[in-house]
Motif scaffolding. Sequence first.
Motif, PDB file in Angstrom:
ATOM      1  N   ILE A  19       0.833  -1.206   0.000  1.00  0.00           N
ATOM      2  CA  ILE A  19       0.000   0.000   0.000  1.00  0.00           C
ATOM      3  C   ILE A  19       0.864   1.251   0.000  1.00  0.00           C
ATOM      4  N   ILE A  20       2.074   1.127   0.554  1.00  0.00           N
ATOM      5  CA  ILE A  20       2.979   2.285   0.596  1.00  0.00           C
ATOM      6  C   ILE A  20       3.294   2.763  -0.818  1.00  0.00           C
ATOM      7  N   ASN A  21       3.386   1.802  -1.753  1.00  0.00           N
ATOM      8  CA  ASN A  21       3.651   2.165  -3.143  1.00  0.00           C
ATOM      9  C   ASN A  21       2.543   3.016  -3.731  1.00  0.00           C
ATOM     10  N   MET A  22       1.357   2.927  -3.132  1.00  0.00           N
ATOM     11  CA  MET A  22       0.210   3.623  -3.690  1.00  0.00           C
ATOM     12  C   MET A  22       0.134   5.069  -3.204  1.00  0.00           C
ATOM     13  N   ILE A  23       0.866   5.385  -2.138  1.00  0.00           N
ATOM     14  CA  ILE A  23       0.775   6.734  -1.577  1.00  0.00           C
ATOM     15  C   ILE A  23       1.354   7.763  -2.540  1.00  0.00           C
ATOM     16  N   LYS A  24       2.463   7.436  -3.154  1.00  0.00           N
ATOM     17  CA  LYS A  24       3.100   8.367  -4.094  1.00  0.00           C
ATOM     18  C   LYS A  24       2.173   8.725  -5.261  1.00  0.00           C
ATOM     19  N   PRO A  25       1.588   7.712  -5.960  1.00  0.00           N
ATOM     20  CA  PRO A  25       0.664   8.056  -7.041  1.00  0.00           C
ATOM     21  C   PRO A  25      -0.509   8.911  -6.586  1.00  0.00           C
ATOM     22  N   ILE A  26      -1.012   8.650  -5.364  1.00  0.00           N
ATOM     23  CA  ILE A  26      -2.148   9.446  -4.885  1.00  0.00           C
ATOM     24  C   ILE A  26      -1.748  10.899  -4.720  1.00  0.00           C
ATOM     25  N   ILE A  27      -0.559  11.123  -4.153  1.00  0.00           N
ATOM     26  CA  ILE A  27      -0.095  12.502  -3.974  1.00  0.00           C
ATOM     27  C   ILE A  27       0.077  13.184  -5.324  1.00  0.00           C
ATOM     28  N   ILE A  28       0.665  12.446  -6.281  1.00  0.00           N
ATOM     29  CA  ILE A  28       0.832  13.024  -7.623  1.00  0.00           C
ATOM     30  C   ILE A  28      -0.520  13.337  -8.229  1.00  0.00           C
ATOM     31  N   GLU A  29      -1.479  12.423  -8.011  1.00  0.00           N
ATOM     32  CA  GLU A  29      -2.809  12.638  -8.582  1.00  0.00           C
ATOM     33  C   GLU A  29      -3.449  13.897  -7.996  1.00  0.00           C
ATOM     34  N   ILE A  30      -3.278  14.092  -6.676  1.00  0.00           N
ATOM     35  CA  ILE A  30      -3.847  15.299  -6.050  1.00  0.00           C
ATOM     36  C   ILE A  30      -3.266  16.546  -6.688  1.00  0.00           C
ATOM     37  N   VAL A  31      -1.936  16.561  -6.831  1.00  0.00           N
ATOM     38  CA  VAL A  31      -1.279  17.733  -7.405  1.00  0.00           C
ATOM     39  C   VAL A  31      -1.786  17.993  -8.821  1.00  0.00           C
ATOM     40  N   LEU A  32      -1.843  16.916  -9.633  1.00  0.00           N
ATOM     41  CA  LEU A  32      -2.308  17.060 -11.017  1.00  0.00           C
ATOM     42  C   LEU A  32      -3.738  17.574 -11.059  1.00  0.00           C
ATOM     43  N   ASN A  33      -4.588  16.993 -10.215  1.00  0.00           N
ATOM     44  CA  ASN A  33      -5.983  17.414 -10.195  1.00  0.00           C
ATOM     45  C   ASN A  33      -6.114  18.884  -9.824  1.00  0.00           C
ATOM     46  N   LEU A  34      -5.310  19.304  -8.824  1.00  0.00           N
ATOM     47  CA  LEU A  34      -5.398  20.696  -8.399  1.00  0.00           C
ATOM     48  C   LEU A  34      -4.956  21.632  -9.511  1.00  0.00           C
ATOM     49  N   ILE A  35      -3.892  21.228 -10.217  1.00  0.00           N
ATOM     50  CA  ILE A  35      -3.418  22.066 -11.323  1.00  0.00           C
ATOM     51  C   ILE A  35      -4.504  22.180 -12.395  1.00  0.00           C
ATOM     52  N   LEU A  36      -5.162  21.057 -12.704  1.00  0.00           N
ATOM     53  CA  LEU A  36      -6.160  21.059 -13.768  1.00  0.00           C
ATOM     54  C   LEU A  36      -7.459  21.754 -13.361  1.00  0.00           C
ATOM     55  N   THR A  37      -7.705  21.833 -12.054  1.00  0.00           N
ATOM     56  CA  THR A  37      -8.957  22.436 -11.593  1.00  0.00           C
ATOM     57  C   THR A  37      -9.094  23.878 -12.076  1.00  0.00           C
ATOM     58  N   TYR A  38      -7.975  24.600 -12.062  1.00  0.00           N
ATOM     59  CA  TYR A  38      -8.034  26.024 -12.415  1.00  0.00           C
ATOM     60  C   TYR A  38      -8.560  26.267 -13.828  1.00  0.00           C
ATOM     61  N   PRO A  39      -7.920  25.708 -14.882  1.00  0.00           N
ATOM     62  CA  PRO A  39      -8.450  25.955 -16.231  1.00  0.00           C
ATOM     63  C   PRO A  39      -9.868  25.435 -16.423  1.00  0.00           C
ATOM     64  N   ILE A  40     -10.166  24.273 -15.821  1.00  0.00           N
ATOM     65  CA  ILE A  40     -11.503  23.704 -15.980  1.00  0.00           C
ATOM     66  C   ILE A  40     -12.556  24.636 -15.380  1.00  0.00           C
ATOM     67  N   LEU A  41     -12.255  25.154 -14.169  1.00  0.00           N
ATOM     68  CA  LEU A  41     -13.204  26.063 -13.507  1.00  0.00           C
ATOM     69  C   LEU A  41     -13.413  27.323 -14.316  1.00  0.00           C
ATOM     70  N   LYS A  42     -12.311  27.864 -14.806  1.00  0.00           N
ATOM     71  CA  LYS A  42     -12.373  29.106 -15.560  1.00  0.00           C
ATOM     72  C   LYS A  42     -13.292  28.919 -16.778  1.00  0.00           C
ATOM     73  N   LEU A  43     -13.063  27.799 -17.475  1.00  0.00           N
ATOM     74  CA  LEU A  43     -13.865  27.471 -18.654  1.00  0.00           C
ATOM     75  C   LEU A  43     -15.318  27.279 -18.276  1.00  0.00           C
ATOM     76  N   GLU A  44     -15.524  26.576 -17.166  1.00  0.00           N
ATOM     77  CA  GLU A  44     -16.878  26.243 -16.742  1.00  0.00           C
ATOM     78  C   GLU A  44     -17.663  27.497 -16.395  1.00  0.00           C
ATOM     79  N   PHE A  45     -17.017  28.429 -15.678  1.00  0.00           N
ATOM     80  CA  PHE A  45     -17.697  29.685 -15.320  1.00  0.00           C
ATOM     81  C   PHE A  45     -18.097  30.456 -16.570  1.00  0.00           C
TER      82      PHE A  45
END
Lengths: 278, 166
Positions: B127-153
């Motif tokens: 399960i420890i191996n899975m922590i790194k991908p989750i953290i990367i996924e959070i970072v990626l999602n947060l980065i992508l949230t901005y353009p998506i929100l802007k477009l959505e608004f």
Amino acid sequence: MKNKKIIKRFVVISISIMLIVSIGYTSVFNVGTTTGENIIGSITSPFQKVFYNIGRIFSNSYESILEIYKVREENEQLKNKVYELSNQNRILLDIVENKDFLENEYKMRESLKFDYIKAQIISRDPNNWFQKFTIDKGTKDDVKRDDIIVHAAEIDNDLTVIGLVGKVIDVGSNWSKIITITDINSSLSFRNIRNNSSGILKGQIDNSIEGYTFSKEDDINIGDILVTSGLGEIYTHDIYIGKVTSVNTESTLTNNIDIEPVIDFEELHSVYVLRINR
Amino acid sequence: MKRIFPFFIILLSVILQSTIFQFIKVFDVVPSISLIFLVIFSIQFGEYYGGLLGLFLGLLTDILYVGFFGINTLIYFLLGYILGNFKENVYKEDYLTYYFAVGIMTVLYNTFFYIIIFFLQVEINSIINMIKPIIIEIVLNLILTYPILKLEFKVLNKMGIKLKYY
């Protein structure tokens, strides 16, 4: 108002329970492809194919710009390699032709005929937990459940298998779902070609493969080449899986090993389906 | 039209995520844009919509990809529903709300997933191996949230849908 809230909670809870039952049921029993699944898969698969190809074109052109300087050098190296290999091949052919006992083996392999079909990957599991993808061939092209998926090169109408990719777990009319050997739900038996010892390999959550030998006495080293053993009902024998990258002998019963698969699953875009008559 | 619009977006996001986004993996991790859309729509339109969209998104993913039927449906449904309940209590014009929600939902999604898989006795010895991908996924999602929100608004503005201030 209060009544409404209770109804809402009731609906949410009952849907959740239904889904939990469904998860449990499908994890134990093999449901197969349902009609709804088939229809939705058939509708979305052409779109997925288009989008997947768009992505591939972009990433390919990006990579080829990066690699343009390397290409000439690589070409030179590859030419030399071809000469070297064709030389080796000639020597090996000499040996093979002189040995009668190999003939029997050859005949046996001839009897195991399969035909193959080229398929393109059209989408991958959006989730980071599983390693699954779908291809653009289905029952229309006689693809069946448990057919073997390999990466291969087609030279002069003859298929040279490069390595094992996985197997078909679900078929629709123009799509099938593939589970790769690196998926956590996937396991297979291997044979070490150096000394014919065998064991089991299992996919891991981080998309690597780990495994163990059947017996503690089995000698296995880093760099050993592993192929499918043909034990079990799905994979036929002697398909290249990969090389051993580390060996752990601390366990008292088995030797634990890590495998590097011969195939780079990220770079894989088209595969071959071996349609086997079982 | 206004009511079906989010469903189209979710359908498109699932297809995009399984195709084009597979080519822009960062350290072997794909950002989860369908989760981002689910979070945004749930916060904006409430728990009914959140739950329905979650069901829709989960069913699509389960039908098209996963072996055990219902695993994504359950998680997305609950996430959409729970998040929709906060509709009245958050600032919907504030980007920070969405960042916060996307981060937490990514963690919750993966945790739920792990728990269900654990009870299905799928062997995960690292399960420890899975922590790194989750953290990367959070970072990626947060980065992508901005353009998506802007477009959505922007799209919401064009369609004449107004978000209420609270």
